[in-house]
Design a protein around this motif. Structure first.
Motif, mmCIF file in Angstrom:
data_model
loop_
_atom_site.group_PDB
_atom_site.id
_atom_site.type_symbol
_atom_site.label_atom_id
_atom_site.label_comp_id
_atom_site.label_asym_id
_atom_site.label_seq_id
_atom_site.Cartn_x
_atom_site.Cartn_y
_atom_site.Cartn_z
ATOM 1 N N GLU A 164 -1.807 66.170 -20.313
ATOM 2 C CA GLU A 164 -1.944 64.826 -19.739
ATOM 3 C C GLU A 164 -1.192 63.797 -20.573
ATOM 4 N N ASP A 193 1.906 61.299 -19.346
ATOM 5 C CA ASP A 193 1.878 59.841 -19.492
ATOM 6 C C ASP A 193 3.026 59.341 -20.370
ATOM 7 N N GLU A 209 -1.123 48.506 -21.189
ATOM 8 C CA GLU A 209 -2.377 47.771 -21.054
ATOM 9 C C GLU A 209 -3.140 48.195 -19.814
ATOM 10 N N HIS A 210 -2.400 48.455 -18.753
ATOM 11 C CA HIS A 210 -3.047 48.930 -17.533
ATOM 12 C C HIS A 210 -3.698 50.302 -17.776
ATOM 13 N N ARG A 211 -3.008 51.169 -18.502
ATOM 14 C CA ARG A 211 -3.557 52.509 -18.796
ATOM 15 C C ARG A 211 -4.821 52.406 -19.627
ATOM 16 N N LYS A 259 -7.043 50.163 -19.615
ATOM 17 C CA LYS A 259 -8.186 49.619 -18.875
ATOM 18 C C LYS A 259 -8.749 50.599 -17.850
ATOM 19 N N GLU A 260 -8.072 51.721 -17.659
ATOM 20 C CA GLU A 260 -8.566 52.692 -16.683
ATOM 21 C C GLU A 260 -9.897 53.268 -17.162
ATOM 22 N N GLY A 261 -10.868 53.299 -16.291
ATOM 23 C CA GLY A 261 -12.209 53.730 -16.697
ATOM 24 C C GLY A 261 -12.478 55.205 -16.510
ATOM 25 N N ARG A 262 -11.586 55.908 -15.904
ATOM 26 C CA ARG A 262 -11.849 57.327 -15.626
ATOM 27 C C ARG A 262 -11.458 58.206 -16.819
ATOM 28 N N ARG A 280 -8.350 56.003 -23.649
ATOM 29 C CA ARG A 280 -6.905 56.078 -23.810
ATOM 30 C C ARG A 280 -6.468 55.157 -24.951
#
Length: 454
Positions: free
Chosen positions: A48, A52, A73-75, A77-80, A84
């Motif tokens: 993974e 990325d 920054e978007h990565r 904030k991912e909660g799944r 990260r």
């Protein structure tokens, strides 16, 4: 017991094999646990991260640094899934973007497992992570990772189980192996006891039968059947031998008595008396041969023996004095040197017969003017040594002279080849050892007896 003898023991080898198999099975289970619980998940984490990081490198190349920062920054904030982590370091060492509190200042290998500080959840925390460390065009450095704290805790648990389990595995394996070995050794010892009893002449000895119906019970039944058959055959042979002995001893005794009377007749022709005397000598010789053969047969068939503690030095002294006249008649020097404290385990009459046969051979084959030296040595196993200055026995014939009726080269017609056979049979019956060696000149005959138990 030597190390080689220890390792050759079946029970010891069974214990070691059981222990190795037990440890291998536990080690295999822990290995499978590590493979499925740590190695495979780490491979998926790395896969993974690789996807990325390759994607972010492509964004940087196409859209520049700002686009990369927005994507990072978007990565974050991912909660799944897993937490990260990332940090983007400018060529001058300044942090452009990141959620790590610390990172390796010097770039090392591309992949590493490292404990990083993070404020991704709002508070400073220490987490184990797998990180890929990349160098971007323009001198930028990108570290991209995923949290593996759960895998780290799982790995610690497995290694803790391994450290504790190793000792428990060895202990349980050793205890289990010893229990199994004890059970097997007990059954084997019952077979050994029966075999030793048979070797000692007790043909009534039998292997213990426990009635479990297992392989050892089947073996015990087979061995007991064999021993019963052997006991019956030996008893039958013994009865036949006794009958033959009884039937032959009487006519031999009568023949000898008749020949003695015939040789003593005063008015018989000289030739008749000479022939009678020659026939009498042959009858005496035949009777002696018959008695020797019968004695050997009874010894080898495990006949009764009065075993006890006897003084070897005293018996040897008696035997030497018994044979001294024969040695003096031939002009031989017969000497004796005996140590004290030579109590042995055996039959007194049988020991005397052995010594007498050895002395008789030495005197018979030593030329006039020679020497016969007798020694009794105190040791762990007391020794009797009879050394002469005769022609000796060639090395290749020293084992054959113990065979019945075998006479070594140069023996001529002296004796009838049963003296050493009786010595060998008596020694085996009493657990003694007989060895012949070159005395240069002559023969060195050594008998090692078993020391009497206090």
């Amino acid at each position: 017991m030597t190390v080689g003898g220890f390792l050759r023991s079946l029970t010891v080898r069974l214990t070691l094999i059981y222990l190795v198999l037990f440890c291998a099975s536990v080690g295999g289970m822990l290995g499978v646990s590590y493979l499925t619980g740590i190695t495979r998940p780490l491979e998926r984490v790395e896969a993974e991260i690789r996807r990325d990081s390759d994607r972010f490198v492509a964004i940087y190349r196409q859209d520049g640094r700002d686009a990369l920062i927005r994507a990072l920054e978007h990565r974050a904030k991912e909660g799944r899934g897993r937490l990260r982590y990332h940090v983007l370091v400018a060529p001058d060492g300044a942090v452009v973007a990141g959620n790590l509190l610390d990172w390796p200042v010097v770039q090392g290998p591309e992949w590493r497992r490292y404990e990083f500080g993070t404020y991704a959840t709002g508070d400073e925390e220490e987490h184990e992570a797998v990180v890929r460390d990349l160098r971007l065009p323009g001198g930028y450095r990108l570290l991209l990772g995923l949290d593996t704290e759960d895998l780290d805790e799982r790995e610690d648990l497995i290694f803790e189980a391994l450290s504790w389990g190793a000792g428990m595995t060895l202990t349980l394996g050793l205890v289990g192996g010893l229990v199994m070995t004890f059970a097997v050794s007990q059954r084997l010892e019952s077979i050994n006891r029966a075999a030793r009893a048979v070797i000692a002449g007790d043909l009534s000895g039998r292997v213990e039968h426990r009635g479990s119906g297992d392989d050892f019970d089947q073996l015990a039944a087979t061995l007991n059947e064999m021993l019963a058959r052997i006991e019956g055959l030996v008893a039958s042979i013994s009865r036949v031998s006794d009958n033959i002995a009884h039937e032959l001893r009487t006519p031999l005794t009568r023949l000898r008595a008749d020949l003695e009377e015939l040789a003593a007749v005063g008015d018989a022709p000289e030739e008749a008396r000479a022939r009678a005397a020659a026939a009498l000598d042959e009858a005496v010789r035949l009777q002696a041969m018959f008695e020797a053969l019968l004695r050997i047969a009874r010894l080898q068939s495990g006949g009764a023996m009065q075993s006890g503690a006897v003084d070897l030095a005293a018996i040897v002294e008696d035997a030497v004095e018994w044979h001294r006249p024969a040695a003096e008649d031939k002009g031989l020097a017969l000497t004796l040197a005996a140590d004290a404290g030579t109590a042995i385990s055996g039959d007194r009459d049988l020991v005397f017969q052995m010594i007498s046969n050895l002395l008789d051979n030495a005197i018979k084959f030593t030329p006039a003017g020679g020497r016969v030296e007798v020694a009794v040595r105190a040791a762990d196993r007391p020794e009797l040594v009879v050394r002469d200055t005769g022609p000796g026995v060639p090395a290749e014939q020293r084992t054959r002279v113990f065979e019945r009726f075998y006479r070594a080269d140069g023996a001529g017609t002296a004796g009838f080849g049963l003296g050493l056979s009786l010595v060998a049979a008596a020694a085996e019956r009493m657990g003694a050892e007989v060895r012949l060696a070159d005395a240069a000149p002559g023969l060195d005959a050594t008998v090692r007896f078993r020391r009497a138990q206090a």
